[in-house]
Motif scaffolding. Structure first.
Motif, PDB file in Angstrom:
ATOM      1  N   ARG A  24       0.772  -1.015   0.118  1.00 47.00           N
ATOM      2  CA  ARG A  24       0.075  -0.082  -0.156  1.00 47.00           C
ATOM      3  C   ARG A  24       0.858   1.461   0.005  1.00 47.00           C
ATOM      4  O   ARG A  24       1.838   1.285   0.809  1.00 47.00           O
ATOM      5  CB  ARG A  24      -1.065  -0.069   1.628  1.00 47.00           C
ATOM      6  CG  ARG A  24      -1.755  -1.567   1.231  1.00 47.00           C
ATOM      7  CD  ARG A  24      -3.552  -1.119   0.343  1.00 47.00           C
ATOM      8  NE  ARG A  24      -4.129  -2.150   0.489  1.00 47.00           N
ATOM      9  CZ  ARG A  24      -3.994  -3.497  -0.319  1.00 47.00           C
ATOM     10  NH1 ARG A  24      -2.774  -3.127  -0.666  1.00 47.00           N
ATOM     11  NH2 ARG A  24      -4.938  -4.133  -0.062  1.00 47.00           N
ATOM     12  N   THR A  25       0.707   2.312  -0.752  1.00 48.95           N
ATOM     13  CA  THR A  25       1.402   3.588  -0.792  1.00 48.95           C
ATOM     14  C   THR A  25      -0.034   4.544  -0.133  1.00 48.95           C
ATOM     15  O   THR A  25      -0.689   4.719  -0.862  1.00 48.95           O
ATOM     16  CB  THR A  25       1.766   3.459  -2.023  1.00 48.95           C
ATOM     17  OG1 THR A  25       2.514   2.917  -2.739  1.00 48.95           O
ATOM     18  CG2 THR A  25       2.728   5.494  -2.281  1.00 48.95           C
ATOM     19  N   MET A  26       0.728   5.365   0.775  1.00 51.11           N
ATOM     20  CA  MET A  26      -0.538   6.394   1.232  1.00 51.11           C
ATOM     21  C   MET A  26       0.442   7.619   0.864  1.00 51.11           C
ATOM     22  O   MET A  26       1.316   7.822   0.742  1.00 51.11           O
ATOM     23  CB  MET A  26       0.299   5.794   2.787  1.00 51.11           C
ATOM     24  CG  MET A  26      -0.886   4.545   3.038  1.00 51.11           C
ATOM     25  SD  MET A  26      -0.883   4.402   4.809  1.00 51.11           S
ATOM     26  CE  MET A  26      -2.086   5.685   6.162  1.00 51.11           C
ATOM     27  N   THR A  27      -0.067   8.529   0.694  1.00 50.14           N
ATOM     28  CA  THR A  27      -0.186   9.844   0.801  1.00 50.14           C
ATOM     29  C   THR A  27      -0.973  11.284   1.155  1.00 50.14           C
ATOM     30  O   THR A  27      -2.242  10.250   1.625  1.00 50.14           O
ATOM     31  CB  THR A  27      -0.221  10.019  -1.149  1.00 50.14           C
ATOM     32  OG1 THR A  27      -1.875  10.494  -1.371  1.00 50.14           O
ATOM     33  CG2 THR A  27       0.534   9.562  -1.889  1.00 50.14           C
ATOM     34  N   PHE A  28      -0.107  12.225   1.930  1.00 52.75           N
ATOM     35  CA  PHE A  28      -1.181  12.616   2.515  1.00 52.75           C
ATOM     36  C   PHE A  28      -0.890  14.304   2.230  1.00 52.75           C
ATOM     37  O   PHE A  28      -0.165  14.742   0.673  1.00 52.75           O
ATOM     38  CB  PHE A  28      -0.200  12.498   3.981  1.00 52.75           C
ATOM     39  CG  PHE A  28      -0.489  11.755   4.513  1.00 52.75           C
ATOM     40  CD1 PHE A  28      -1.469  11.151   5.583  1.00 52.75           C
ATOM     41  CD2 PHE A  28       0.872  10.708   3.941  1.00 52.75           C
ATOM     42  CE1 PHE A  28      -0.778   9.952   6.481  1.00 52.75           C
ATOM     43  CE2 PHE A  28       0.692   9.895   5.033  1.00 52.75           C
ATOM     44  CZ  PHE A  28      -0.044   9.132   5.699  1.00 52.75           C
ATOM     45  N   LYS A  29      -2.179  15.141   2.699  1.00 52.21           N
ATOM     46  CA  LYS A  29      -3.035  16.361   1.516  1.00 52.21           C
ATOM     47  C   LYS A  29      -1.169  16.867   2.089  1.00 52.21           C
ATOM     48  O   LYS A  29      -1.066  18.035   1.303  1.00 52.21           O
ATOM     49  CB  LYS A  29      -3.642  17.097   1.843  1.00 52.21           C
ATOM     50  CG  LYS A  29      -4.042  17.753   1.247  1.00 52.21           C
ATOM     51  CD  LYS A  29      -5.842  18.198   1.492  1.00 52.21           C
ATOM     52  CE  LYS A  29      -6.012  19.776   1.037  1.00 52.21           C
ATOM     53  NZ  LYS A  29      -7.297  20.220   1.495  1.00 52.21           N
ATOM     54  N   GLU A  30      -0.863  16.991   3.657  1.00 49.56           N
ATOM     55  CA  GLU A  30       0.324  18.304   4.060  1.00 49.56           C
ATOM     56  C   GLU A  30       1.660  16.668   4.741  1.00 49.56           C
ATOM     57  O   GLU A  30       1.265  16.329   4.869  1.00 49.56           O
ATOM     58  CB  GLU A  30      -0.246  18.558   5.355  1.00 49.56           C
ATOM     59  CG  GLU A  30      -1.659  19.565   4.885  1.00 49.56           C
ATOM     60  CD  GLU A  30      -1.842  20.263   5.731  1.00 49.56           C
ATOM     61  OE1 GLU A  30      -1.556  20.514   6.902  1.00 49.56           O
ATOM     62  OE2 GLU A  30      -3.213  21.510   5.641  1.00 49.56           O
ATOM     63  N   PRO A  31       3.104  17.614   4.445  1.00 50.17           N
ATOM     64  CA  PRO A  31       3.569  17.092   4.930  1.00 50.17           C
ATOM     65  C   PRO A  31       3.503  16.941   5.987  1.00 50.17           C
ATOM     66  O   PRO A  31       2.664  17.281   7.063  1.00 50.17           O
ATOM     67  CB  PRO A  31       4.770  17.946   5.220  1.00 50.17           C
ATOM     68  CG  PRO A  31       4.598  18.614   3.782  1.00 50.17           C
ATOM     69  CD  PRO A  31       2.903  19.168   4.158  1.00 50.17           C
TER      70      PRO A  31
END
Length: 219
Positions: free
Chosen positions: A199-206
């Motif tokens: 799973r690759t998780m991305t976040f809107k903010e660092p």
């Protein structure tokens, strides 16, 4: 029946033919409703015995009932479920609902899916999987063994494996287990990876990472 009616009219002078026939009509209606299910099961049993959709020894599945047919009578069919329970099934139930005869053919086609890492050679992997199935004694070698690339999974290329085996539930479970083991063993020996889900998780903010300093024993 006519003699009984005449005798009743002689014994009871007030009994007229119209009343006697009316009483017989009510009795016949009551008998019909009381024995409705018995008659349904009886005629359904006659139809099952006549048409022979399945026979004693077949494995069948109807609604939530699945098992081996042990006996067929004019009213009931005895089905032995995989966990040894004996089910007395009304013939009308089998006649009105969809029945799957699992052992109608000598062989049953099975399908499993496996995964292949995107970094591996797909064509080479297909050949290795197909050869692995030829080593299984539960796989019918006279019927085609088919191995296809099925699609792109989340973390792997999906491979579809198809083969033919014994149609009984126990035979299917044995064959499925041996095929899965043979494929895993063959891919491991060839150094081909079957990947774990990734799973690759991305976040809107660092994300902010805070490091907590551990206190020393003397503090």
């Amino acid at each position: 029946m006519l003699g009984l009616l005449l005798a009743a009219m002689v014994i009871f002078p007030g009994l007229t033919p119209a009343k006697a026939l009316g009483g017989l009509g009510l009795v016949s209606v009551a008998i019909r409703f009381a024995f409705k299910e018995i008659f349904e099961n009886f005629f359904a049993g006659i139809m099952l015995l006549w048409k022979y959709p399945f026979e004693k020894g077949d494995f069948i599945e109807c609604e939530s009932i699945m098992g081996k047919v042990e006996d067929i009578s004019v009213r009931m069919t005895q089905i032995r479920r995989p966990y040894s329970e004996l089910v007395e099934t009304p013939n009308s139930f089998l006649f009105k609902n969809l029945v799957r005869v699992l052992t109608d053919s000598d062989f049953k086609r099975l399908t499993i899916m496996t995964g292949l890492a995107y970094s591996e050679d797909a064509n080479e992997s297909l050949q290795i999987v197909e050869i692995a199935l030829t080593t299984c004694n539960t796989v019918n070698q006279d019927l085609p063994i088919e191995v296809f690339l099925n699609g792109f999974g989340d973390s792997s290329i999906v491979i579809e494996v198809i083969w033919w085996t014994d149609p009984t539930p126990l035979g299917q479970r044995k064959s499925r287990g041996k095929v899965v083991g043979a494929i895993k063993r063959a891919l491991d020996q060839a150094g081909i990876k079957i990947p774990f889900p990734c799973r690759t998780m991305t976040f809107k903010e660092p994300l902010r990472i805070h490091q907590i300093k551990e206190s020393s024993p003397t503090e």
